[in-house]
Scaffold this motif. Structure first.
Motif, short mmCIF file in Angstrom:
data_model
loop_
_atom_site.label_atom_id
_atom_site.label_comp_id
_atom_site.label_asym_id
_atom_site.label_seq_id
_atom_site.Cartn_x
_atom_site.Cartn_y
_atom_site.Cartn_z
N LEU A 141 0.83 -1.20 0.00
CA LEU A 141 0.00 0.00 0.00
C LEU A 141 0.87 1.25 0.00
O LEU A 141 0.59 2.21 -0.74
N THR A 142 1.92 1.26 0.81
CA THR A 142 2.83 2.41 0.84
C THR A 142 3.41 2.67 -0.55
O THR A 142 3.43 3.81 -1.03
N ALA A 143 3.87 1.61 -1.20
CA ALA A 143 4.44 1.74 -2.55
C ALA A 143 3.38 2.25 -3.52
O ALA A 143 3.66 3.12 -4.36
N ALA A 144 2.16 1.72 -3.43
CA ALA A 144 1.08 2.12 -4.34
C ALA A 144 0.71 3.59 -4.16
O ALA A 144 0.54 4.32 -5.15
N LEU A 145 0.61 4.03 -2.93
CA LEU A 145 0.28 5.43 -2.66
C LEU A 145 1.40 6.34 -3.17
O LEU A 145 1.12 7.43 -3.69
N GLY A 146 2.64 5.89 -3.05
CA GLY A 146 3.76 6.65 -3.59
C GLY A 146 3.68 6.78 -5.10
O GLY A 146 3.91 7.85 -5.67
N THR A 147 3.33 5.69 -5.77
CA THR A 147 3.18 5.72 -7.23
C THR A 147 2.08 6.69 -7.63
O THR A 147 2.23 7.44 -8.60
N GLN A 148 0.99 6.71 -6.88
CA GLN A 148 -0.09 7.65 -7.18
C GLN A 148 0.37 9.10 -7.04
O GLN A 148 -0.20 9.99 -7.65
N GLN A 149 1.42 9.32 -6.24
CA GLN A 149 1.97 10.67 -6.05
C GLN A 149 3.12 10.97 -7.00
O GLN A 149 3.81 11.97 -6.84
N GLY A 150 3.37 10.08 -7.96
CA GLY A 150 4.38 10.34 -8.97
C GLY A 150 5.70 9.61 -8.79
O GLY A 150 6.62 9.77 -9.61
N GLU A 151 5.82 8.81 -7.73
CA GLU A 151 7.05 8.03 -7.54
C GLU A 151 7.06 6.85 -8.52
O GLU A 151 6.00 6.42 -8.98
N PRO A 152 8.23 6.31 -8.81
CA PRO A 152 8.29 5.15 -9.72
C PRO A 152 7.62 3.92 -9.11
O PRO A 152 7.57 3.77 -7.88
N VAL A 153 7.12 3.04 -9.97
CA VAL A 153 6.54 1.78 -9.52
C VAL A 153 7.64 0.98 -8.85
O VAL A 153 8.76 0.87 -9.38
N GLN A 154 7.34 0.40 -7.70
CA GLN A 154 8.31 -0.41 -6.97
C GLN A 154 7.99 -1.90 -7.09
O GLN A 154 6.82 -2.28 -7.18
N VAL A 155 9.05 -2.70 -7.09
CA VAL A 155 8.93 -4.14 -6.99
C VAL A 155 9.40 -4.51 -5.60
O VAL A 155 10.56 -4.30 -5.25
N LEU A 156 8.49 -5.02 -4.79
CA LEU A 156 8.79 -5.40 -3.41
C LEU A 156 9.03 -6.88 -3.32
O LEU A 156 8.34 -7.68 -3.97
N ALA A 157 9.98 -7.28 -2.52
CA ALA A 157 10.27 -8.70 -2.30
C ALA A 157 9.86 -9.07 -0.89
O ALA A 157 10.14 -8.32 0.06
N HIS A 158 9.19 -10.20 -0.78
CA HIS A 158 8.86 -10.72 0.57
C HIS A 158 8.62 -12.20 0.52
O HIS A 158 8.69 -12.83 -0.48
#
Length: 158
Positions: A141-158
């Motif tokens: 969710l943090t990554a998605a909200l960042g993308t909505q604000q113009g940050e690059p799409v992130q690939v998270l590993a878990h």
């Protein structure tokens, strides 16, 4: 491709991956839609599910959203990707999860839950979403909200 192995053997030796398409839907008040599953260890999640054979991730996310909630939204853009290493619970397969932007729906939009699979849906502020989601989905969710604000799409590993 290795020159040592016949093509069929080489292909069989590659890691197997299964994929999930999910949707982040918000309402006009900025509330996030979460659903509570009746299965697995992570009860609160974003609407979504496994891709069917030959299905694109966007189509899967749209289909699953409609099946699980009755809402019909277009997967507008990729917000985040999560990669899980192979586990026994996934049959030794890695899992790649795509989270798409489902856009905004009118505040008060009703949700019709899929029988047998989901027990609850909630429209919540992002701060509350973080208290309901597990750590991995919270990071998603943090990554998605960042993308909505113009940050690059992130690939998270878990």
């Amino acid at each position: 491709m290795s020159e040592m192995l016949p093509k069929a053997q080489w292909l069989a030796s590659l890691p197997q991956v299964v994929a999930v398409g999910s949707m982040l839907v918000t309402d006009d008040a900025g509330l996030v839609l979460l659903v509570r599953a009746n299965y697995g260890t992570c009860s609160w999640q974003f609407p979504g599910g496994w891709l069917d054979l030959g299905e694109y991730p966007t189509v899967c996310a749209e289909r699953e959203l409609t099946e699980e909630t009755g809402l019909s939204c277009q997967a507008a853009g990729l917000l985040a990707v999560a990669w899980s290493i192979p586990k026994e619970s996934t049959g030794g397969r890695a899992v790649v999860q795509f989270l798409f932007d489902g856009g905004r729906v009118p505040s008060g939009s009703s949700v019709r839950l899929q029988d047998g699979e989901l027990s609850e849906a909630r429209w919540v502020r992002p701060a509350e979403a973080f208290t309901l989601l597990d750590t991995n989905r919270g990071a998603w969710l943090t990554a998605a909200l960042g993308t909505q604000q113009g940050e690059p799409v992130q690939v998270l590993a878990h």
